[in-house]
Write a protein that holds these residues in place. Structure first.
Motif, mmCIF file in Angstrom:
data_model
loop_
_atom_site.group_PDB
_atom_site.id
_atom_site.type_symbol
_atom_site.label_atom_id
_atom_site.label_comp_id
_atom_site.label_asym_id
_atom_site.label_seq_id
_atom_site.Cartn_x
_atom_site.Cartn_y
_atom_site.Cartn_z
ATOM 1 N N VAL A 13 -5.175 -3.704 -5.748
ATOM 2 C CA VAL A 13 -5.242 -3.647 -4.276
ATOM 3 C C VAL A 13 -5.601 -2.230 -3.840
ATOM 4 C CG1 VAL A 13 -3.943 -4.019 -2.148
ATOM 5 C CG2 VAL A 13 -3.525 -5.485 -4.105
ATOM 6 N N ILE A 14 -4.965 -1.246 -4.470
ATOM 7 C CA ILE A 14 -5.240 0.153 -4.127
ATOM 8 C C ILE A 14 -6.658 0.535 -4.564
ATOM 9 C CG2 ILE A 14 -4.553 2.554 -4.609
ATOM 10 C CD1 ILE A 14 -1.661 1.544 -4.676
ATOM 11 N N ARG B 28 -9.134 -0.914 -2.117
ATOM 12 C CA ARG B 28 -9.135 -0.181 -0.850
ATOM 13 C C ARG B 28 -9.840 1.175 -0.991
ATOM 14 N NH1 ARG B 28 -7.097 1.907 3.831
ATOM 15 N NH2 ARG B 28 -6.104 3.837 3.270
ATOM 16 N N LYS C 80 -17.310 3.444 3.056
ATOM 17 C CA LYS C 80 -17.296 3.422 4.524
ATOM 18 C C LYS C 80 -17.679 4.775 5.138
ATOM 19 C CE LYS C 80 -13.942 -0.132 5.856
ATOM 20 N NZ LYS C 80 -12.543 -0.316 6.240
ATOM 21 N N LEU D 209 3.141 2.929 0.429
ATOM 22 C CA LEU D 209 2.694 2.524 -0.904
ATOM 23 C C LEU D 209 3.840 2.570 -1.907
ATOM 24 C CD1 LEU D 209 -0.727 4.463 -1.120
ATOM 25 C CD2 LEU D 209 -0.241 2.287 -0.038
ATOM 26 N N TYR E 242 -2.339 3.920 8.791
ATOM 27 C CA TYR E 242 -3.742 4.265 8.519
ATOM 28 C C TYR E 242 -4.544 4.076 9.814
ATOM 29 C CZ TYR E 242 -2.350 3.946 3.642
ATOM 30 O OH TYR E 242 -1.716 4.138 2.448
ATOM 31 N N PHE F 174 -3.416 -5.616 3.829
ATOM 32 C CA PHE F 174 -3.386 -4.637 2.732
ATOM 33 C C PHE F 174 -1.970 -4.468 2.191
ATOM 34 C CE2 PHE F 174 -2.824 0.064 1.858
ATOM 35 C CZ PHE F 174 -3.300 0.016 0.559
ATOM 36 N N LEU F 175 -1.013 -4.239 3.094
ATOM 37 C CA LEU F 175 0.347 -3.939 2.643
ATOM 38 C C LEU F 175 1.056 -5.171 2.056
ATOM 39 C CD1 LEU F 175 1.379 -1.403 5.429
ATOM 40 C CD2 LEU F 175 0.799 -0.899 3.066
ATOM 41 N N ALA G 247 -0.541 -7.556 0.441
ATOM 42 C CA ALA G 247 -1.163 -7.720 -0.877
ATOM 43 C C ALA G 247 -0.549 -6.741 -1.874
ATOM 44 C CB ALA G 247 -2.669 -7.499 -0.783
ATOM 45 N N LEU G 248 -0.240 -5.552 -1.386
ATOM 46 C CA LEU G 248 0.368 -4.531 -2.248
ATOM 47 C C LEU G 248 1.760 -4.962 -2.711
ATOM 48 C CD1 LEU G 248 -0.678 -1.791 -3.171
ATOM 49 C CD2 LEU G 248 0.546 -0.737 -1.287
#
Lengths: 229, 301
Positions: free
Chosen positions: A3-4, A7, A14, A90, B86, B97-98, B100-101
């Protein structure tokens, strides 16, 4: 980790800096390949040098400015998150090792894709893909990405890693290439920890760059594991 | 089952001991409120439990597993204090995103549902860089619950929110608890903690000085019962005797025209007071008894 990595990879594509860097590399690859035969006129080349002449542009660029490119895009990959405290989202969800590896693989994938496109462009003129040179170049980038991550973990201020990125980016190739050929016994041992020494051999010793990258990532991981965010 | 358990958990920075050997147990399904002044050590404590910082000594376990543990992270939701999100991502992208993390990738429907719960239903596609402080706070809560965790840590969840939003979040927290989640929250807001928390701990200088349910804390502080009595005029001949008796029965006696306020340490003294007034032939029109609020307890400590 994935996932990281995903991203990081998407984020790199981008940014405007990334687009300019990729375009610059592609343009240099295209034109150096197109005019490689013109450039080589009057220069005595060995058979293998003549064979790889199309890749001379991208190779020189990565060899001399590779670290600068990688640093300009990813110098703050970890410390920016620590400074902005987004790292807390995270580390409360996944292991610290996954964060380091995710970032590493994300950046690697970005450069892998960029390099693949560059080499495919070159292949239009050379009518072949030089896998050996591609792997050599990729090994250099892997080393540089691991070094960038290590510095980003050690140094907490993104502005400092940017400054260091420029200094190291400009001096590292010159010092590294000098070290690879110097006979000065006091400093020549350092060549074994720089990536350039392993690139000047016509064999697979460039794999050492990947091994050094793994060592740097292991150190980065150990430091990051102990770091309080 | 204890979902959170700490044993002699301590944190020091150099010679400064921020958290001093805390022993704490939080049972499953509790809504645990952690109160304390600025610098009391609340955030440091929550940061240790969530793996953001490491204890100097002592141990802790979450969901029965000794921490820090990466597997437990998948089952906990955290809204850290002083965190930015973010700015380049939208609210929806954040949640995707979070989640999935955390290993539980949320669907679009689930993301919308959670955004709706925190009152951000119309802002899912908006970049967080354009969010106000309150909206970021709400998104912070949304990301903590998006992956349906068992245990939720919320550091000052309603600070900086307007009253209406704060009530929405308080109701959301209560609903989460009703649905079986264990919630550990810190707060400065005494009324909020008093209103919604099932267990409360008061922290001072890195130590828990009081812990219990609101009723237990009140019982401990029953010595602070404030009684306000509205009465008919006291005959002059009786005034001295009655006031002397009142001063011996309680403390903080405040006399006003035909009313007085006094603090007593026992409910029985209220009945004795009423008898004393009757003996002095003074009619009592109204008796107001104020039990100690969390604010009184907190300020007293």
């Amino acid at each position: 980790m994935f996932v990281i990595a995903k991203r990081e990879f998407i984020n790199l594509f981008k940014g405007i800096k990334s687009i300019i860097t990729v375009l610059f590399l592609l343009i240099v690859s295209y034109y150096s390949a197109k005019f490689s035969e013109v450039i080589s006129i009057g220069i005595e080349l060995t058979a293998s040098e003549a064979e790889g002449i199309h890749t001379v542009g991208i190779l020189t660029l990565i060899l001399l400015l590779g670290y600068l490119f990688v640093a300009s895009l990813s110098h703050n990959t970890v410390n920016r998150e620590m400074e902005e405290r987004t790292i807390r989202f995270l580390i409360t969800r996944t292991s610290r090792q996954s964060i380091i590896l995710g970032k590493f693989f994300g950046i690697c994938l970005f450069w892998f894709v960029t390099l693949i496109i560059s080499f495919l462009l070159i292949s239009i003129f050379s009518q072949k893909v030089d896998l050996f040179i591609f792997l050599q170049t990729m090994s250099l980038l892997i080393y540089q990405i691991a070094l960038i991550i290590l510095l980003s973990v050690i140094i907490l201020k993104p502005s400092l890693t940017m400054f260091l990125g420029i200094i190291v980016g400009l001096s590292f190739p010159a010092v590294g290439i000098w070290l690879a050929f110097t006979s000065n016994t006091w400093v020549s041992w350092i060549k074994f920890i720089t990536p350039y020494y392993y690139l000047f051999n016509e064999d697979y010793t460039f794999v050492m760059n990947v091994i050094l990258a793994v060592i740097m990532l292991a150190i980065a991981n150990q430091i990051f594991k102990r770091r309080e965010c | 089952m204890n979902v959170i358990e700490t044993k002699q958990l301590s944190k020091s920075y150099g010679s400064a001991q921020i958290i001093k050997a805390i022993d704490l147990s939080v049972k499953e399904g509790e809504l645990f409120g952690f109160l304390g002044r600025n610098g009391a050590g609340k955030s440091t404590f929550i940061n240790m439990l969530t793996g953001i910082i490491y204890p100097s000594s002592g141990t802790y376990s979450l969901l029965g597993v000794k921490g820090p543990n990466d597997q437990v992270k998948k089952r906990m939701g955290v809204m850290p204090d002083y965190s930015t999100l973010y700015s380049s991502l939208t609210a929806m992208e954040h949640l995707k995103f979070l989640s999935a993390l955390s290993g539980n990738s949320a669907s679009k429907v689930r993301c919308k549902e959670v955004l709706n719960l925190v009152g951000l239903q119309n802002h899912g596609g908006k970049k967080v860089g354009k969010f106000s402080f309150g909206m970021k706070k709400k998104l912070g809560i949304a990301q903590a619950i998006i992956h349906d965790p068992k245990i939720i840590f919320l550091d000052e969840p309603t600070s900086g929110l307007d009253p209406e939003s704060a009530i929405t979040i308080q109701k959301l927290i209560q609903n989460l608890q009703k649905n079986g989640k264990t919630i550990f929250m810190t707060s400065h807001n005494l009324h909020e903690v008093e209103k919604i928390c099932t267990q409360i701990a008061i922290m001072k200088d890195g130590q828990i000085i009081k812990i219990g349910t609101m009723d237990e804390l009140r019982a401990f502080y029953r010595s602070k019962i404030t009684v306000k009595i509205k009465h008919s005029p006291i005959p002059k001949a009786e005034q001295l005797t009655l006031y002397e008796w009142l001063e011996s029965a309680g403390s903080d006696l405040t006399k006003e025209v035909n009313s007085l306020t006094i603090t007593v340490d026992d409910e029985k003294k209220i009945a004795e007071m009423i008898r004393a007034f009757n003996q002095c032939k003074v009619d009592i029109f109204r008796v107001e008894v104020e039990e100690p609020s969390l604010e009184d307890i907190f300020l007293d400590e």
